[in-house]
Design a protein around this motif. Structure first.
Motif, mmCIF file in Angstrom:
data_model
loop_
_atom_site.group_PDB
_atom_site.id
_atom_site.type_symbol
_atom_site.label_atom_id
_atom_site.label_comp_id
_atom_site.label_asym_id
_atom_site.label_seq_id
_atom_site.Cartn_x
_atom_site.Cartn_y
_atom_site.Cartn_z
ATOM 1 N N GLN A 1 5.548 7.201 5.095
ATOM 2 C CA GLN A 1 5.325 7.417 3.673
ATOM 3 C C GLN A 1 4.802 6.145 3.013
ATOM 4 N N TYR A 2 5.153 4.984 3.581
ATOM 5 C CA TYR A 2 4.746 3.727 2.962
ATOM 6 C C TYR A 2 3.261 3.425 3.150
ATOM 7 N N THR A 3 2.571 4.203 3.977
ATOM 8 C CA THR A 3 1.115 4.037 4.074
ATOM 9 C C THR A 3 0.438 4.392 2.759
ATOM 10 N N GLN A 4 1.148 5.101 1.869
ATOM 11 C CA GLN A 4 0.574 5.411 0.566
ATOM 12 C C GLN A 4 0.289 4.150 -0.245
ATOM 13 N N MET A 5 1.051 3.106 -0.023
ATOM 14 C CA MET A 5 0.789 1.857 -0.724
ATOM 15 C C MET A 5 -0.579 1.294 -0.320
ATOM 16 N N ILE A 6 -0.897 1.408 0.968
ATOM 17 C CA ILE A 6 -2.211 0.935 1.440
ATOM 18 C C ILE A 6 -3.316 1.747 0.789
ATOM 19 N N TRP A 7 -3.147 3.073 0.768
ATOM 20 C CA TRP A 7 -4.146 3.921 0.134
ATOM 21 C C TRP A 7 -4.245 3.620 -1.358
ATOM 22 N N GLY A 8 -3.112 3.355 -1.994
ATOM 23 C CA GLY A 8 -3.126 3.046 -3.411
ATOM 24 C C GLY A 8 -3.951 1.811 -3.712
ATOM 25 N N ILE A 9 -3.813 0.789 -2.875
ATOM 26 C CA ILE A 9 -4.584 -0.441 -3.062
ATOM 27 C C ILE A 9 -6.070 -0.184 -2.824
ATOM 28 N N LEU A 10 -6.384 0.564 -1.760
ATOM 29 C CA LEU A 10 -7.788 0.843 -1.433
ATOM 30 C C LEU A 10 -8.462 1.675 -2.522
ATOM 31 N N PHE A 11 -7.829 2.782 -2.917
ATOM 32 C CA PHE A 11 -8.419 3.620 -3.958
ATOM 33 C C PHE A 11 -8.505 2.864 -5.289
ATOM 34 N N GLY A 12 -7.480 2.047 -5.568
ATOM 35 C CA GLY A 12 -7.499 1.281 -6.802
ATOM 36 C C GLY A 12 -8.678 0.328 -6.851
ATOM 37 N N ALA A 13 -8.967 -0.323 -5.729
ATOM 38 C CA ALA A 13 -10.082 -1.274 -5.683
ATOM 39 C C ALA A 13 -11.436 -0.565 -5.706
ATOM 40 N N LEU A 14 -11.555 0.534 -4.942
ATOM 41 C CA LEU A 14 -12.854 1.196 -4.801
ATOM 42 C C LEU A 14 -13.224 2.067 -5.999
ATOM 43 N N LEU A 15 -12.236 2.740 -6.587
ATOM 44 C CA LEU A 15 -12.529 3.708 -7.643
ATOM 45 C C LEU A 15 -12.262 3.191 -9.053
ATOM 46 N N PHE A 16 -11.305 2.266 -9.178
ATOM 47 C CA PHE A 16 -10.873 1.873 -10.523
ATOM 48 C C PHE A 16 -11.004 0.377 -10.788
ATOM 49 N N GLY A 17 -11.504 -0.367 -9.812
ATOM 50 C CA GLY A 17 -11.707 -1.795 -10.010
ATOM 51 C C GLY A 17 -10.425 -2.599 -10.114
ATOM 52 N N ASP A 18 -9.327 -2.080 -9.588
ATOM 53 C CA ASP A 18 -8.060 -2.809 -9.640
ATOM 54 C C ASP A 18 -8.062 -3.921 -8.594
ATOM 55 N N ARG A 19 -7.598 -5.071 -8.995
ATOM 56 C CA ARG A 19 -7.476 -6.202 -8.078
ATOM 57 C C ARG A 19 -6.016 -6.643 -8.041
ATOM 58 N N PRO A 20 -5.288 -6.224 -7.014
ATOM 59 C CA PRO A 20 -3.854 -6.541 -6.979
ATOM 60 C C PRO A 20 -3.604 -8.038 -6.872
#
Length: 312
Positions: A249-268
């Motif tokens: 379930q914790y792989t969702q954090m990886i997807w969250g970072i990837l989608f955030g960077a690619l789709l929303f310009g988020d830079r953690p």
């Protein structure tokens, strides 16, 4: 069948279960990303109503292996309906939070649910909670604080909604423990998505925005992904023990970072990864302790409706 052949078959089954789990959580995260995109134009009620309708399609497919239409009939109606209401409420809170927060931040707060279960188990179920699990819960809580950096100037409605979603998810997991293995996954999932439909239907007319065919297609895709993810977790736990499947379930954090960077310009910020490590470590340790104590392992911080008896 020889012992070696049986061991090889079991290993292959576990690998398939892990593969299903990875795909399922990727489905959830992809659906969350679509929901975040849609939240700029549609209300969370319209989004949830549409998603729930399409998510029911793969859920109905579950009955093929669980006894047909009778698999949809709960035995313990009260607990199953309570579980459905809690999960529907938690989903609405989480999806609204995703519209206000980066996906990774939202996931970080939502994954506080297993830590909250520790306290709620002692309070509501009278379970004996040892110092190890209390310590793990405290570490996880510190991890959440590190991720959201609570200087009070940056905290907002999204953080509050995500925290309430985590609390609701924890209550849902407690209810799922009470249900145990007495219900089929199909019956629990059906009630969850029907609860979403019933809760959101009265609010849709007042907030309705006519979608384009492309937008409707994206919402339908998100719903199918959510339904396939839930149904897929059932398949995953048929192939591998829940205790093996749950950590993915914790792989969702990886997807969250990837989608955030690619789709929303988020830079953690780098500190996010420190907090994430604390939260994941706490969750994995708590899961291990639950396994040792042979408690019911619930998948996905209220994402998965699949209860399974953990084994050593």
């Amino acid at each position: 069948m020889t012992i070696a052949a049986a061991a090889s078959a079991r290993a292959a089954s576990v690998v398939r279960g892990i593969g299903f789990a990875v795909l399922c959580y990727a489905c959830f995260s992809t659906g969350d990303a679509v929901i975040k995109l849609a939240s700029t134009r549609f209300s969370v009620f319209q989004i949830a109503f549409t998603l729930a309708l399409f998510a029911l399609i793969p859920v109905v497919g579950l009955t093929a292996g669980q006894g047909g239409i009778r698999a949809f009939l709960p035995r313990r109606w009260g607990l199953v309906i309570l579980r459905g209401a809690l999960t529907a409420t938690g989903s609405l809170l989480a999806w609204r939070a995703f519209g206000l927060l980066p996906l990774a931040d939202g996931y970080g707060i939502l994954f506080a649910a297993p830590m909250l279960v520790t306290g709620l188990s002692a309070l509501l179920l009278g379970e004996e909670v040892g110092w190890r699990r209390w310590a793990a819960a405290l570490v996880g809580f510190v991890g959440v604080l590190v991720m959201i950096r609570p200087d009070f100037a940056t905290l907002g409605l999204g953080h509050l909604l995500a925290a309430l979603a985590a609390l609701t998810g924890a209550l849902g997991l407690i209810t799922l423990r009470k249900i145990g293995t007495s219900e089929t996954s199909a019956s629990i999932l059906l009630v969850v998505f029907l609860s979403l439909v019933l809760v959101t239907a009265p609010m849709v007319p007042a907030t309705f925005v006519l979608p384009t065919w492309r937008e409707l297609g994206l919402l339908a895709l998100a719903g199918l992904l959510m339904g396939c993810g839930q149904a897929g977790l059932v398949l995953a736990t048929r192939e591998a023990p829940a205790v093996v499947v749950a950590p993915f379930q914790y792989t969702q954090m990886i997807w969250g970072i990837l989608f955030g960077a690619l789709l929303f310009g988020d830079r953690p910020a780098p500190v996010l990864f420190v907090g994430m490590a604390l939260v994941v470590g706490s969750g994995l340790y708590t899961l291990w302790r639950e396994t040792v104590r042979r408690k019911v392992v619930s998948l996905g911080s209220s994402r998965g409706e699949v209860p399974a008896r953990a084994a050593r």
